[in-house]
Write an enzyme that holds these catalytic residues in place. Structure first.
Site, PDB file in Angstrom:
ATOM      1  N   HIS A  37       0.841  -1.208   0.000  1.00 37.17           N
ATOM      2  CA  HIS A  37       0.000   0.000   0.000  1.00 37.17           C
ATOM      3  C   HIS A  37       0.875   1.257   0.000  1.00 37.17           C
ATOM      4  O   HIS A  37       0.573   2.232  -0.678  1.00 37.17           O
ATOM      5  CB  HIS A  37      -0.867   0.056   1.263  1.00 37.17           C
ATOM      6  CG  HIS A  37      -1.855  -1.048   1.386  1.00 37.17           C
ATOM      7  ND1 HIS A  37      -1.747  -2.030   2.343  1.00 37.17           N
ATOM      8  CD2 HIS A  37      -2.983  -1.318   0.692  1.00 37.17           C
ATOM      9  CE1 HIS A  37      -2.759  -2.862   2.227  1.00 37.17           C
ATOM     10  NE2 HIS A  37      -3.530  -2.462   1.232  1.00 37.17           N
ATOM     11  N   GLY A 147      -2.725  -1.937  -7.113  1.00 36.31           N
ATOM     12  CA  GLY A 147      -1.579  -2.831  -7.225  1.00 36.31           C
ATOM     13  C   GLY A 147      -1.841  -3.937  -8.231  1.00 36.31           C
ATOM     14  O   GLY A 147      -2.960  -4.446  -8.324  1.00 36.31           O
ATOM     15  N   SER A 185       0.594  -8.813   1.141  1.00 34.07           N
ATOM     16  CA  SER A 185      -0.864  -8.830   1.227  1.00 34.07           C
ATOM     17  C   SER A 185      -1.248  -8.714   2.694  1.00 34.07           C
ATOM     18  O   SER A 185      -0.538  -9.240   3.566  1.00 34.07           O
ATOM     19  CB  SER A 185      -1.385 -10.166   0.671  1.00 34.07           C
ATOM     20  OG  SER A 185      -2.699 -10.401   1.119  1.00 34.07           O
ATOM     21  N   ARG A 187      -3.452 -10.264   4.044  1.00 30.85           N
ATOM     22  CA  ARG A 187      -3.785 -11.622   4.501  1.00 30.85           C
ATOM     23  C   ARG A 187      -2.545 -12.425   4.885  1.00 30.85           C
ATOM     24  O   ARG A 187      -2.672 -13.466   5.525  1.00 30.85           O
ATOM     25  CB  ARG A 187      -4.612 -12.362   3.449  1.00 30.85           C
ATOM     26  CG  ARG A 187      -6.010 -11.763   3.324  1.00 30.85           C
ATOM     27  CD  ARG A 187      -6.953 -12.605   2.506  1.00 30.85           C
ATOM     28  NE  ARG A 187      -8.315 -12.149   2.662  1.00 30.85           N
ATOM     29  CZ  ARG A 187      -8.974 -11.385   1.790  1.00 30.85           C
ATOM     30  NH1 ARG A 187      -8.387 -10.982   0.685  1.00 30.85           N
ATOM     31  NH2 ARG A 187     -10.218 -11.014   2.030  1.00 30.85           N
TER      32      ARG A 187
END
Ligand code: PAF
Length: 284
Positions: A37, A147, A185, A187
């Site tokens: 990010h 992204g 990520s 996650r």
């Protein structure tokens, strides 16, 4: 940096910025910010006068049994990071600011959303397309940054901005990877240390596909087989899909010719589902 919770205030600031002819760069996120990010934010900072980041865990893009409830949320930590990157506004609305009472209008991008992630996660892209439309309509940015790890999402967002006549240019930023090659990520936070190391098998497999292509392999199913075989060497990995498709319309292909090809994978490690991809083209 100002944190904005209300959609109306965000829209009114956006109107003012347009009147002042400022170039607005927008990075939509669901928070749990990581280096990936922040790379989008850096890019936005370089290309725009004003940078706006949204943080909104969008309930409509999670299916039943997915991780909406446990999705990591830490607005204070995220906002502190964004302040360091000289972000001007953080738009962090509550759910009912976006999905107002009686909400019943959804955006559905046909075709593109029916394969890959769309097939594995029914309704996911309807949720993404709907929230992105609401966010773009509120912020009205000149540039919006996404992204390339979420290659299908990029395709869906490009298509909806074109079809619905948004004036926002979509800027695609390359995937940021951990040292092992694992794509960053939010996650990844669910993986334990062992799984995290082993999850780099996705990128190793994709690199093998790239190498085979570089060495002249043009058969799409042979490329897919190389990726599957490599991932299968990792006992913790369970393949959801390996796809070799046109990067324009995500349609399956037999032979790789001149146009760009997307090699995309989704793999489970325990309860965690990871995606990654590479693009093959002759210019590489
Ligand atoms: O990529 C994401 O984080 C989300 O899908 C997005 C684009 C912020 C929409 O909720």
């Amino acid at each position: 940096m100002e944190i904005i919770n209300r959609k109306q205030r965000m829209a009114s600031i956006a109107r003012k910025l347009r009147r002042e002819s400022k170039t607005v760069g927008f990075v939509p996120t669901m928070g749990a910010l990581h280096e990936g990010h922040l790379t989008l934010v850096k890019e936005a900072r370089q290309m725009s006068d004003i940078v706006i980041v949204s943080i909104f865990v969008n309930p409509t893009q999670f299916g039943p049994g997915e991780d909406f409830e446990r999705y990591p949320r830490d607005l204070t930590a995220d906002a502190a990071m964004l302040a360091e990157y000289e972000v001007d506004y953080v738009f962090a609305p509550d759910t009912d600011e976006i999905y107002i009472p009686g909400f019943s209008t959804y955006v559905y991008v046909e075709g593109l959303t029916e394969t890959l992630e769309g097939a594995s996660r029914p309704g996911h892209f309807r949720g993404v397309a709907t929230v992105v439309t609401i966010l773009l309509n509120t912020v009205r940015p000149d540039l919006a940054f996404f992204g390339s790890k979420d290659a299908q999402q990029v395709g869906v967002v490009k298509r909806l901005t074109r079809d619905l006549g948004f004036e926002t240019e979509i800027v695609v930023v390359p995937t940021v990877r951990e040292e092992s090659g694992l794509a960053m990520s939010s996650r990844n936070a669910y993986l334990n240390e062992d799984e995290r190391q082993k999850a780099s098998i996705l990128y190793q497999a994709l690199r093998e596909a790239k190498l085979a292509f570089k060495n002249g392999e043009r058969n799409a199913s042979a490329i897919a087989q190389i990726v599957e075989d490599k991932i299968a060497t990792e006992p913790l990995a369970r393949i959801d899909y390996v796809a070799v498709v046109s990067n324009d319309d995500l349609e399956p292909i037999d032979k790789i010719a001149d146009s760009e090809v997307l090699v995309a994978v989704a793999v489970r490690f325990g309860k965690v589902r990871l995606i990654d991809n590479v693009i093959l083209n002759r210019k590489q």
